[in-house]
Scaffold this motif. Structure first.
Motif, PDB file in Angstrom:
ATOM      1  N   SER C  17      -0.712   2.866  -6.566  1.00  0.00           N
ATOM      2  CA  SER C  17      -0.707   4.281  -6.186  1.00  0.00           C
ATOM      3  C   SER C  17      -1.732   4.548  -5.107  1.00  0.00           C
ATOM      4  CB  SER C  17      -1.004   5.155  -7.404  1.00  0.00           C
ATOM      5  OG  SER C  17      -0.062   4.927  -8.408  1.00  0.00           O
ATOM      6  N   LEU C  18      -2.896   3.969  -5.238  1.00  0.00           N
ATOM      7  CA  LEU C  18      -3.910   4.153  -4.194  1.00  0.00           C
ATOM      8  C   LEU C  18      -3.407   3.670  -2.853  1.00  0.00           C
ATOM      9  CD1 LEU C  18      -7.321   3.387  -5.852  1.00  0.00           C
ATOM     10  CD2 LEU C  18      -6.718   5.385  -4.526  1.00  0.00           C
ATOM     11  N   MET C  19      -2.713   2.554  -2.872  1.00  0.00           N
ATOM     12  CA  MET C  19      -2.161   2.064  -1.617  1.00  0.00           C
ATOM     13  C   MET C  19      -1.104   3.016  -1.090  1.00  0.00           C
ATOM     14  SD  MET C  19      -1.950  -1.932  -2.578  1.00  0.00           S
ATOM     15  CE  MET C  19      -0.579  -2.296  -1.529  1.00  0.00           C
ATOM     16  N   ALA C  20      -0.317   3.567  -2.020  1.00  0.00           N
ATOM     17  CA  ALA C  20       0.761   4.457  -1.553  1.00  0.00           C
ATOM     18  C   ALA C  20       0.198   5.668  -0.842  1.00  0.00           C
ATOM     19  CB  ALA C  20       1.625   4.887  -2.738  1.00  0.00           C
ATOM     20  N   VAL C  21      -0.927   6.189  -1.322  1.00  0.00           N
ATOM     21  CA  VAL C  21      -1.428   7.414  -0.701  1.00  0.00           C
ATOM     22  C   VAL C  21      -2.350   7.165   0.464  1.00  0.00           C
ATOM     23  CG1 VAL C  21      -1.261   8.704  -2.840  1.00  0.00           C
ATOM     24  CG2 VAL C  21      -3.406   7.703  -2.201  1.00  0.00           C
ATOM     25  N   SER C  22      -2.816   5.967   0.679  1.00  0.00           N
ATOM     26  CA  SER C  22      -3.818   5.833   1.732  1.00  0.00           C
ATOM     27  C   SER C  22      -3.450   4.866   2.833  1.00  0.00           C
ATOM     28  CB  SER C  22      -5.159   5.426   1.132  1.00  0.00           C
ATOM     29  OG  SER C  22      -5.004   4.215   0.438  1.00  0.00           O
ATOM     30  N   GLY C  29       3.401   2.343   2.629  1.00  0.00           N
ATOM     31  CA  GLY C  29       3.114   3.212   1.499  1.00  0.00           C
ATOM     32  C   GLY C  29       4.317   3.375   0.613  1.00  0.00           C
ATOM     33  N   LEU C  33       4.855   2.319  -3.267  1.00  0.00           N
ATOM     34  CA  LEU C  33       5.311   3.281  -4.262  1.00  0.00           C
ATOM     35  C   LEU C  33       6.435   2.681  -5.093  1.00  0.00           C
ATOM     36  CD1 LEU C  33       4.563   6.115  -5.093  1.00  0.00           C
ATOM     37  CD2 LEU C  33       6.398   6.957  -3.692  1.00  0.00           C
TER      38      LEU C  33
END
Lengths: 101, 659, 176
Positions: C17-22, C29, C33
């Protein structure tokens, strides 16, 4: 693996999603972050269904509904994004200020 | 049958007596609002017709009044009649201000005087203002003045009178400053208005006091003995005993003090001569300035209940009379001489009212000497005619010679004969020479003073009579006799101007016949006479002697238009002459007080408060609103991140609030 | 054993999730997700909600995120965020405070209240079969028939609405 672990996990996911909303400059990026939030909320539902539900069937149905609604919302949101991209050729949230007053 | 028909007509005439006022108002509205660019002939015709209609109706009303009210004393025991009375303003349950018309001997006399003089002055103005570009502006303003003055005299209650009092002040302001391009005229009109307005503030306070205690504005209620008794209480004000009746009546009299230009509020009247001469003749000699006398006469029963008030009136009137006469001796401007003469005669009228109470001897309260009252109103009547005539004549002379300075005149006897003979009659009248009208009215005043036991005031009146004769004949000889002292071009007598002057000669000469009528009928019916008074036979001779000595002195110094003997006297008097010539430097004193004290110490701090505090508060409100706007604009910037962030923060805050 | 599995899955979920948002590239991203959705499905299986896991994979990964990938490819060139400058690091730190605040306050809120809700935490529900779910969805007296129908209408409305919003405007009657 107790209920409180799952609740903590879902809260962390929600917090990550909020961070994503506040940080992403592209509208689609914001939508991705919204998906993260919804995901976290769904996990919360499922955890409660598993650990507490007197009615396990209902506890399984509810996350389905959440997913269905989330799908509708995504459909409309993405339609709006397409329309905006067509009008303005950009999806930068900083430049889209029509709601100002 | 005849009586019934007469009563019906009388009712009709009285009910429509508002027409006397309505005609001049109509004239003001029609000419003033509709015809500022119309031709002079149209304006002239309308003004004269409406003025004549007003005069005719007033005379009709006076005749009807004479036959019905005075002719039937059993029906009208106090000789007064209220034509109608409409409720106008309801201040409280008990106190209502009405609008009504009140006819009694003095008001009927005044409406006759005002309308006749107004008509004659309108005729005169057609000739005088012929070449003036403000011709169309003049007649509506004169009509406004007539309307206001008529309203003042026929008012049935003191508040209505105050309304018209102020209107008269406004008309006077407009007419003094008629030639508004002249800075001296503008200054004079401002001075007149400010001084009279200052006095009117006290008048209003007096009205409030009496109406508060007596719950009424009507003259009939205010003049009743019950009101006098109610107000006759002593209060302590900063440990000084103050009688409420004296205070209230003195405050009311303060209005008359300013309007009738008594010392020390006399400063505006000489400067008011900046206005055109017809204005001076009607407003500042015959009608407006007698408003103070009229007010005193109207409120006489209430004033008479307080000895102090009458004493003050008497003192102020007598002092002004002799003060103005002394100054008039030295003046060079033809209109200023007449202005000071007016001041002096007004002093006569007021002190005549002041001596209407007999001097108290021992334990007896002084009775009322009605002769003082009647004599004052009689003098108003005669003075109106001969003073108006004097001003009109002076105006003719100014128009012919194009100068106000009598030192530049002389030798006009042959050039303006009609004016000469008419003004001779007027000067004899004002000097108090038998059988002209002024003799009879002055004699009555001096007699009243003597009868009431005010011997010192009688002496002052006598001396002033002599001075009056002297300065009037100084004016007369220097203007008309001898050789011309400067070049005259094209001296003619304009018929529009000369005819009114000649017409006015008639009352000047014959008004003496009305003396008996005035003394018997023009009295305060609600007050009883205070006893029988003797009529000393030596009085007319002493008065005439004073008059003749004044005329003789004037002849010695100025006869045949010579000024050398007077110049010698002038040098001999030296600094005394300078002081008197400069009107005892009272104007300079006022200027000093105004500039150094009032402007610097009172007006400047108030101006500071107004600019900084009052304006500052309003500016502060505006600034706060702008600040708020900036804040809202900051929050509504359309940035999605901002909105979302604020939403989450709000949610967190709600969470804490809920806990 | 299940605890260890839970921690591993939870850590993976958080990281993805952190990767998806940043991640700066939107395609990257979106793909992370997808990974987070798969891990979530695994978590659902751990919670013995197999049907929900199935639905998660089919709906989210098979529908929603595919749609999003299409849109990303339509509007950006291979996922590059076309804004010229991203938000600076300092700004991101400041903005991270808000969700941190949210997280902390919510955790405090939940932790402070001793609630019977959290007590019987180790109770395990009975497993749910697909037949049960089907019956419950369509039964009138005890079930979710109304919600089922409403959701189907909602889906129809969303479909029509999306088409209406996204279609090209005709040339006359153009507006913002």
């Amino acid at each position: 693996m107790s209920l409180s672990h799952f609740i903590t996990l879902s809260l962390i996911l929600c917090a990550i999603g909020v961070y994503g909303i506040l940080t992403r400059r592209n509208l689609i990026g914001i939508l991705l972050s919204v998906e993260v939030i919804l995901n976290g909320a769904n996990i919360n539902f499922a955890a409660f269904a598993h650990f507490k539900a007197a009615d396990p069937t209902a506890g399984a149905i509810f996350p389905i509904f959440v997913m269905a609604v989330s799908a509708c919302e995504m459909a409309v949101a993405l339609a709006i994004i397409i329309s905006m991209y067509r009008q303005k050729k950009r999806l930068d949230v900083y430049r889209l200020e029509e709601l100002n007053g | 049958m005849c009586i019934a028909w007469r009563n019906l007509m009388a009712d009709f005439i009285f009910t429509h007596s508002y027409l006397i006022q309505a005609f001049p108002l109509l004239s003001f509205v029609i000419i003033g609002l509709g015809m500022t660019k119309a031709g002079k002939d149209t304006v002239k015709t309308i003004a004269l017709i409406l003025s004549a209609l007003s005069m005719i109706y007033a005379l009709l009303t006076a005749l009807t009044y004479l036959f019905t009210v005075i002719g039937q004393p059993q029906l009208y025991p106090d000789r007064s009649l209220i034509c109608f009375n409409l409720a106008w303003l309801n201040f409280s349950q008990n106190l209502t201000a009405d609008m009504g018309i009140y006819l009694d001997p003095i008001s009927v006399m005044m409406i006759v005087v005002i309308t006749v003089i107004s008509f004659l002055v309108n005729v005169y103005s057609v000739g005088y203002m012929k070449d003036d570009p403000g011709f169309n502006r003049f007649f509506p303003l004169m009509a406004l003045f007539s309307f206001s003055m008529l309203g003042l005299v026929i008012s049935s209650n003191i508040l209505q009178m105050f309304v018209f009092w102020e209107l008269v002040g406004v008309s006077s302001y407009a007419l003094i400053g008629f030639w508004y391009e002249k800075p001296s005229a503008v200054a004079a009109s401002k001075k007149a208005f400010v001084v009279t307005r200052f006095a009117d503030a006290f008048f209003l306070i007096g009205i409030l006091i009496v109406s508060f205690y007596s719950n009424s504005f009507d003259f009939q209620t205010l003049n009743s003995p019950e009101t006098a008794a109610m107000l006759n209480k002593n209060y302590l004000f900063v440990s000084l005993p103050v009688n409420l009746l004296t205070l209230a009546t003195l405050l009311i009299f303060a209005g008359g003090w300013g309007k009738s230009a008594m010392f020390p509020l006399h400063i505006w009247l000489p400067d008011a001569m900046e206005g055109p001469t017809p204005v001076s003749s009607i407003i500042h000699s015959a009608t407006m300035v007698v408003a103070g006398v009229y007010l005193t006469a109207r409120m006489f029963p209430l004033f008479a209940a307080s000895e102090t008030t009458l004493a003050v009136i008497q003192f102020v009137g007598a002092f002004t009379a002799v003060f103005a006469a002394v100054i008039a001796i030295t003046q060079m401007d033809i209109k200023r001489i007449l202005a000071f003469s007016t001041l002096s005669q007004l002093g006569y009228m007021l002190f005549s009212l002041g001596v209407a109470k007999v001097v108290t001897t021992g334990h007896h309260d002084g009775g009322i000497n009605q002769l003082g009252y009647s004599a004052a109103m009689y003098h108003v009547f005669t003075h109106a005619f001969f003073k108006c005539m004097l001003f009109l004549g002076a105006g003719s002379v100014i128009h012919a010679v194009h100068s106000n300075d009598i030192m530049k005149m002389g030798g006009l006897k042959t050039l303006m004969p009609k004016t000469y003979w008419s003004l001779l009659a007027a000067c004899l009248a004002i000097g108090g020479v038998f059988p002209f009208s002024g003799f009879w009215s002055k004699d009555a005043i001096l007699l009243a003073a003597l009868q009431s036991g005010h011997n010192f005031t009688f002496l002052v009146g006598l001396i002033t009579g002599g001075l009056t004769a002297f300065y009037m004949f100084r004016f007369f000889f220097l203007t008309f006799h001898g050789q011309p002292r400067s070049e005259f071009h094209d001296v003619r007598e304009d018929p529009w101007m000369t005819i009114p002057i000649v017409i006015l000669t008639v009352p000047t000469v014959t008004a003496g016949l009305l003396e008996h009528f005035f003394v018997s009928q023009v009295t305060v019916a609600t007050l009883a006479e205070g006893g029988h008074f003797a009529h000393p036979g030596w009085l007319p001779f002493v008065a005439s002697a004073a008059a003749f000595s004044g005329i003789a002195l004037a002849w010695i110094l100025y006869g045949r238009g010579k000024i050398e003997r007077a110049a010698v006297l002038q040098r001999a008097a030296g600094s005394l002459y300078t002081v008197v010539y400069n009107k005892f430097y009272i104007d300079e004193g006022y200027l000093f007080i105004t500039h150094k004290i009032i402007f610097r110490w009172i007006a400047t701090p108030i101006k500071w408060v107004d600019r900084t505090v009052v304006d500052g508060t309003i500016n502060l409100c505006g600034w706060l609103l702008q600040l708020g706007g900036r804040g809202v604009r900051f929050a509504q910037n359309g940035q999605l991140h901002f909105y979302l962030g604020v939403t989450v923060i709000g949610f967190v805050m709600l969470l804490f609030l809920g806990k | 054993m299940s605890d260890f599995l839970f921690y591993v899955l939870a850590t993976m979920l958080v990281l993805l999730s952190l990767m998806a948002v940043s991640l700066p590239n939107l395609l990257h991203g979106a793909v992370s997700l997808i990974g987070s959705f798969l891990v979530t499905a695994a978590l659902y299986i751990m919670l013995q909600l197999e049907f929900v896991a199935l639905a998660q994979v089919m709906l989210y990964i098979g529908g929603i995120i595919i749609f999003m990938l299409i849109i990303i490819l339509l509007t950006t060139g291979l996922g590059e965020d076309d804004s010229l400058n991203r938000i600076s690091l300092g700004q991101r730190f400041k903005r991270a405070l808000i969700p941190m605040g949210l997280l902390v306050s919510l955790l405090l809120f939940i932790g402070k209240t001793p609630s019977p809700l959290l007590q019987s935490a180790t109770h395990r529900a009975a497993p749910v079969t697909l037949d049960d779910i089907g019956f419950r969805l369509l039964s009138i007296d005890n079930g979710f028939i109304i919600a089922f129908e409403v959701i189907s209408i909602l889906l129809l409305v969303a479909l029509v609405g999306a088409v209406v919003i996204a279609r090209k405007d005709k040339d006359e009657g153009e507006e913002a």
